[in-house]
Scaffold this motif. Structure first.
Motif, mmCIF file in Angstrom:
data_model
loop_
_atom_site.group_PDB
_atom_site.id
_atom_site.type_symbol
_atom_site.label_atom_id
_atom_site.label_comp_id
_atom_site.label_asym_id
_atom_site.label_seq_id
_atom_site.Cartn_x
_atom_site.Cartn_y
_atom_site.Cartn_z
ATOM 1 N N SER A 1 82.213 53.292 83.413
ATOM 2 C CA SER A 1 83.026 52.097 83.675
ATOM 3 C C SER A 1 84.449 52.220 83.145
ATOM 4 O O SER A 1 85.253 51.308 83.337
ATOM 5 N N ILE A 2 84.748 53.321 82.464
ATOM 6 C CA ILE A 2 86.093 53.457 81.886
ATOM 7 C C ILE A 2 86.793 54.716 82.393
ATOM 8 O O ILE A 2 87.631 55.293 81.704
ATOM 9 N N LEU B 1 78.636 47.620 80.241
ATOM 10 C CA LEU B 1 79.871 47.093 80.796
ATOM 11 C C LEU B 1 79.575 46.672 82.232
ATOM 12 O O LEU B 1 79.273 47.513 83.080
ATOM 13 N N MET C 1 86.492 48.846 84.200
ATOM 14 C CA MET C 1 87.722 48.414 83.546
ATOM 15 C C MET C 1 88.906 49.154 84.167
ATOM 16 O O MET C 1 89.287 50.238 83.723
ATOM 17 N N ILE D 1 91.964 49.857 81.698
ATOM 18 C CA ILE D 1 91.708 50.486 80.412
ATOM 19 C C ILE D 1 92.698 51.621 80.147
ATOM 20 O O ILE D 1 92.961 52.448 81.022
ATOM 21 N N SER E 1 87.328 42.417 82.550
ATOM 22 C CA SER E 1 87.974 43.295 83.528
ATOM 23 C C SER E 1 89.437 43.588 83.211
ATOM 24 O O SER E 1 90.000 44.540 83.747
ATOM 25 N N SER E 2 90.058 42.789 82.330
ATOM 26 C CA SER E 2 91.466 43.011 81.979
ATOM 27 C C SER E 2 91.635 43.885 80.738
ATOM 28 O O SER E 2 92.764 44.105 80.288
ATOM 29 N N LEU E 3 90.528 44.387 80.205
ATOM 30 C CA LEU E 3 90.566 45.124 78.945
ATOM 31 C C LEU E 3 91.447 46.371 79.041
ATOM 32 O O LEU E 3 91.342 47.152 79.985
ATOM 33 N N GLU E 4 92.300 46.553 78.017
ATOM 34 C CA GLU E 4 93.179 47.709 77.941
ATOM 35 C C GLU E 4 92.796 48.655 76.803
ATOM 36 O O GLU E 4 92.982 49.865 76.912
#
Length: 426
Positions: free
Chosen positions: A274-275, A249, A253, A256, A232-235
């Protein structure tokens, strides 16, 4: 040389750290008495056993002796680049134990010249250096599964696994990542027969994820093969997958920023929905049909790059333009093949103008422009409707001068309808 010798020790050690290999560092001991033992304190060791003019026996002796004499309390960087024969690989365990108390911060082990289906097995003793590691890269190895003594990478922030076989399969990958509590960057290049069916990445601290799978999995088409991600912290998220698999996913996110999606399977909606907070997006899909669910809005997207390999790319382009109200930069590329010998995708002007064309789009970059009928329509439409356009750059494929001149004339004619925009034709 005398001037350099009078520099403070910490500067001399830094200079030595820039030399390409430990062999070069050790060679400086003959310069003077000041340099005789200086090499033993250099915090960077690089051992490369792939040179033609060195035998494996002499290389092993050199590594053994240099590690025995080396005295730096902290090793910022330790690298082994080895051939495929087991004699070198077996010694890694001995060498690892020799530096286990040196607080190794970055470790790289690369095995060259071997088949992906027959990688070298890494000794369990290597894991004795794992406690202080911040960065780890492994290539062409088998990771041994040790349930009784699991590996703990308590300080690891960057992990790179290239063509790795996981002896414990799916469960080993789960345990490995669970034991990386502060991991921030994870890069995976999967190989054929890596012994993993569902590659699960559940790392709440992860900020950067790069995954690549270019293997031919036709022989394993009956087995479900894919990726499940809970980060969930993905950038930053990059996935290049040329197999008929899947990617799920599990959570949206929210953080992101950048995503590069290059996949062959059809269910891209499992990723794109999800992005939606993404700001910089690249898409290269095998099919634009149902690329993402209706109602999704990329409300933060400012840069969009679309690969035109898929024949119906125009449909996806118009959908993203419609659903990206803040888009400023649009880039059209073509990674593979040519569109000229394929049926032109049908396209008709939409009934309503996308909001980004009216209020935000400033830059259009079009690579490998071929001047097809549909391409002309799209360029003309964007120039006509793009109220905020500042620069349009068109790059054509190599072609005869007459055709290129005709392209320029046609583009110039459309360009006159947008006098505030700069047109560049390459």
């Amino acid at each position: 040389m005398d001037r350099i010798s009078h520099l403070p020790e910490h500067l001399l050690l830094r200079i030595l750290s820039f030399l390409p290999s430990t062999k070069d560092v050790v060679a400086t001991m003959v310069l003077s008495k000041r340099w005789q033992f200086l090499w033993t304190l250099v915090p960077r060791l690089v051992y490369d056993g792939r040179h033609r003019n060195i035998t494996k026996e002499s290389f092993s002796r050199f590594v053994d002796r240099s590690l025995l004499l080396h005295e730096a309390p902290v090793l910022d960087y330790l690298q082994f680049r080895l051939g495929w024969k087991s004699s070198d690989v077996d010694n890694i365990g001995v060498w690892a134990r020799a530096v286990a108390r040196r607080h190794v911060r970055e470790l790289v082990i690369e095995i060259d010249g071997i088949s992906w289906t027959d990688p070298a097995t890494i000794p369990k003793s290597l894991y004795t250096v794992s406690g202080m590691l911040v960065k780890l890269k492994l290539e062409n190895l088998v990771l041994v599964d040790d349930v009784a003594s699991p590996v703990s990478f308590s300080s690891l922030k960057i992990l790179s696994l290239v063509f790795i076989e996981y002896a414990g399969g799916d469960e080993y990958v789960n345990r490995l990542l669970t034991n990386c509590p502060v991991l921030e960057e994870f890069y995976v290049d999967r190989c054929l027969d890596d012994n993993v069916t569902i590659f699960c990445v559940r790392v709440p601290t992860l900020k950067i994820l790069g995954m690549s799978n270019l293997t031919d999995d036709d022989e394993h088409s009956d087995e479900p093969n894919g990726v499940v991600i809970d980060a969930s912290s993905l950038e930053t998220f990059t996935i290049l997958d040329r197999t008929d698999g899947f990617c799920v996913l599990e959570k949206e996110m929210h953080n992101i920023v950048k995503a590069d999606i290059d996949i062959m399977y059809n269910h891209s909606e499992k990723i794109l929905c999800s992005i939606t907070p993404v700001k910089d997006l690249l898409l290269c899909l095998s099919s634009s049909k149902d690329a993402y669910p209706s109602g999704c809005v990329f409300h933060c997207l400012v840069k969009f790059t679309l690969c035109r390999c898929e024949r119906q790319w125009l449909n996806l382009l118009m959908c993203v333009l419609r659903d990206s109200p803040k888009l400023r930069v649009l880039k059209l590329v073509q990674k593979e093949g040519s569109q000229a010998d394929q049926p032109n995708p049908s396209w008709s002007e939409p009934s309503s103008v996308p909001e980004c064309l009216l209020s935000s789009l400033e830059t259009l970059e079009w690579e490998d422009y071929e001047g097809t009928k549909e391409e002309k329509k799209v360029v003309e439409y964007i120039l006509r409707k793009g109220r905020c356009l500042k620069k349009v750059t068109i790059s054509s494929k190599p072609t005869d001068s007459d055709k290129k001149l005709e392209m320029i004339k046609e583009l110039a004619l459309s360009f006159r309808r947008s006098p505030i925009c700069q047109l560049v034709f390459n």
